[in-house]
Design a protein around this motif. Structure first.
Motif, PDB file in Angstrom:
ATOM      1  N   LEU A   1       4.467  -5.677 -10.561  1.00 36.90           N
ATOM      2  CA  LEU A   1       5.417  -6.739 -10.204  1.00 36.90           C
ATOM      3  C   LEU A   1       6.713  -6.156  -9.650  1.00 36.90           C
ATOM      4  O   LEU A   1       7.301  -6.716  -8.714  1.00 36.90           O
ATOM      5  CB  LEU A   1       5.688  -7.625 -11.419  1.00 36.90           C
ATOM      6  N   ASP A   2       7.151  -5.043 -10.201  1.00 39.78           N
ATOM      7  CA  ASP A   2       8.352  -4.388  -9.660  1.00 39.78           C
ATOM      8  C   ASP A   2       8.124  -3.949  -8.218  1.00 39.78           C
ATOM      9  O   ASP A   2       9.009  -4.111  -7.342  1.00 39.78           O
ATOM     10  CB  ASP A   2       8.722  -3.162 -10.508  1.00 39.78           C
ATOM     11  N   ILE A   3       6.932  -3.408  -7.953  1.00 44.94           N
ATOM     12  CA  ILE A   3       6.591  -2.980  -6.591  1.00 44.94           C
ATOM     13  C   ILE A   3       6.506  -4.185  -5.663  1.00 44.94           C
ATOM     14  O   ILE A   3       6.990  -4.157  -4.521  1.00 44.94           O
ATOM     15  CB  ILE A   3       5.265  -2.189  -6.594  1.00 44.94           C
ATOM     16  N   LEU A   4       5.894  -5.269  -6.153  1.00 45.49           N
ATOM     17  CA  LEU A   4       5.797  -6.486  -5.340  1.00 45.49           C
ATOM     18  C   LEU A   4       7.191  -7.009  -4.998  1.00 45.49           C
ATOM     19  O   LEU A   4       7.443  -7.428  -3.855  1.00 45.49           O
ATOM     20  CB  LEU A   4       4.999  -7.560  -6.081  1.00 45.49           C
TER      21      LEU A   4
ATOM     22  N   SER B   1       0.823  -1.204   0.000  1.00 43.82           N
ATOM     23  CA  SER B   1       0.000   0.000   0.000  1.00 43.82           C
ATOM     24  C   SER B   1       0.862   1.261   0.000  1.00 43.82           C
ATOM     25  O   SER B   1       0.575   2.232  -0.721  1.00 43.82           O
ATOM     26  CB  SER B   1      -0.930  -0.004   1.216  1.00 43.82           C
ATOM     27  N   LEU B   2       1.914   1.251   0.801  1.00 41.87           N
ATOM     28  CA  LEU B   2       2.812   2.410   0.858  1.00 41.87           C
ATOM     29  C   LEU B   2       3.488   2.675  -0.489  1.00 41.87           C
ATOM     30  O   LEU B   2       3.827   3.824  -0.814  1.00 41.87           O
ATOM     31  CB  LEU B   2       3.881   2.196   1.938  1.00 41.87           C
ATOM     32  N   LEU B   3       3.642   1.604  -1.275  1.00 41.57           N
ATOM     33  CA  LEU B   3       4.298   1.734  -2.571  1.00 41.57           C
ATOM     34  C   LEU B   3       3.310   1.939  -3.725  1.00 41.57           C
ATOM     35  O   LEU B   3       3.712   2.019  -4.891  1.00 41.57           O
ATOM     36  CB  LEU B   3       5.152   0.497  -2.845  1.00 41.57           C
ATOM     37  N   GLY B   4       2.022   1.995  -3.368  1.00 40.63           N
ATOM     38  CA  GLY B   4       1.025   2.323  -4.380  1.00 40.63           C
ATOM     39  C   GLY B   4       0.229   1.169  -4.942  1.00 40.63           C
ATOM     40  O   GLY B   4      -0.456   1.320  -5.960  1.00 40.63           O
TER      41      GLY B   4
END
Length: 378
Positions: free
Chosen positions: A369-372, A331-334
């Motif tokens: 996927l990059d955020i994950l 969530s913090l990363l969008g």
């Protein structure tokens, strides 16, 4: 043609109700009927004026003010049911939600001599319908056709056996072996097949009618439940079945009989959404493609695979606290994706449930996927 034995009890219920002048039916639209309307629960008179006027001065009401069995505003509902009838080549009946549909229909199917055989992972609303009806039911190993076959053989002499599955399972995103279940059903005259297409309606099949359409087995499924609040961007649900069972549900399904119907204007909106959905095959193919890419991406990042074959792709974490923490980091990363914990899933099966949409571009999937990957490493 003689009525199959498995259906005779439902016809007898209707015949007895008719003989006692208790048979219910959905009335014709009475909006333009002269005189006084004393059928609704519009106690303060507000509902009569809350409407919008469409083409040809058609009135679309924001409230039904009564159940379908009492409401004078029926045109919007019957138009929507007629559309669904034509798509499924079945008889459809609207409900206020998927929960109302499953609870009401299953509860009404509980008659003497009926055994329900349920996949172990069917939705809570289906289990609630069984419990409310005090049904005799047995659960079989998830998607295990051999486990189901043993139970069907055990109850081959029952008056009727109702096999209950979801086409796409809401937590794992995997798909029921419907082809094999249909073949098994054809071996026994007492089997009724009940398929909840909540997560497949609009998403799968050439016209978006679900996995049953995709597999070309619509004629072999006795009862299909579809929801209108997911891919259809509306609210409510429907049951598609034969004319006998539709009439039976009108007369015995408590969630249908005793609930105020959803707003007629909502039925008008749903009608337009379905007309749009049936033509969205390119979007359905795109969703299938990006879902496969996303599933592979999760495995590449985490080393964890899943049985998903749909737009629902879980990441099994296995610990409630870690699932909550991972969701917070995402969530913090969008990226919004909620943790799923007991009792929705079994202990040790805690997960992040990713639910993909056709409006995501390939580059969006890559970004997610990059955020994950970052959130998972942290």
């Amino acid at each position: 043609m003689e009525l199959p034995k498995k259906y005779k009890v439902f016809a007898e219920v209707l015949e007895n109700m008719d003989a006692e002048s208790r048979l219910r039916f959905i009335p014709a639209d009475r909006d333009d009927m002269p005189g006084y309307d004393l059928t609704s629960n519009d106690y303060m008179g507000l509902g009569k004026g809350v409407c919008m006027t469409g083409k040809s001065n058609e009135k679309h009401y924001f409230t039904s003010s009564a159940s379908r069995l009492l409401s004078c505003h029926q045109n919007s509902y019957t138009k929507l049911e007629n559309l669904l009838d034509s798509l499924y080549s079945k008889n459809t009946l609207l409900f206020n939600s998927g929960y109302h549909a499953n609870v009401g229909v299953i509860q009404s199917l509980v008659v003497e001599g009926t055994v329900f055989l349920c996949d172990k992972l069917i939705h809570a609303s289906m289990i609630d319908g069984l419990r409310l009806g005090s049904a005799e039911y047995r659960r079989w190993r998830h998607n295990d056709i051999d486990s189901l076959r043993k139970l069907v053989i055990r109850y081959k002499d029952a008056d009727r056996v109702v096999i209950m599955v979801e086409s796409i399972y809401s937590m794992d995103g995997d798909i029921a072996p419907l082809k094999e279940i249909v073949e098994l059903k054809k071996e026994y005259d007492n089997v009724i097949l009940y398929v909840d297409e909540a997560h497949a309606f609009g998403v799968r099949g050439d016209k978006g009618l679900g996995i049953s359409e995709e597999l070309d087995i619509l004629d072999d499924v006795d009862i299909i439940v579809g929801t209108l609040g997911k891919a259809c961007a509306s609210m409510g649900a429907f049951v598609a079945t034969n004319s006998l069972l539709k009439n039976y549900f009108i007369n015995t399904s408590r969630s249908f009989i005793f609930s105020t119907a959803f707003p007629p204007v909502n039925a008008e909106w749903t009608y337009r959404m379905i007309l749009q959905l049936v033509s969205m095959n390119d979007a359905r193919e795109h969703l299938k493609t990006i879902s496969g890419i996303f599933k592979k991406g999760i495995k590449d990042i985490t080393g964890k695979d899943s049985n998903s074959a749909s737009q629902i792709v879980p990441l099994i974490v296995g610990d409630a606290r870690e699932a909550v923490n991972l969701a917070a980091r995402l969530s913090l990363l969008g990226v919004k994706a909620l943790p799923i914990r007991r009792p929705t899933v079994a202990a040790g099966e805690e997960r992040i449930r990713f639910s993909l949409s056709a409006d995501l571009r390939r580059e969006d999937v890559d970004s997610i996927l990059d955020i994950l990957a970052k959130a998972y490493r942290d």
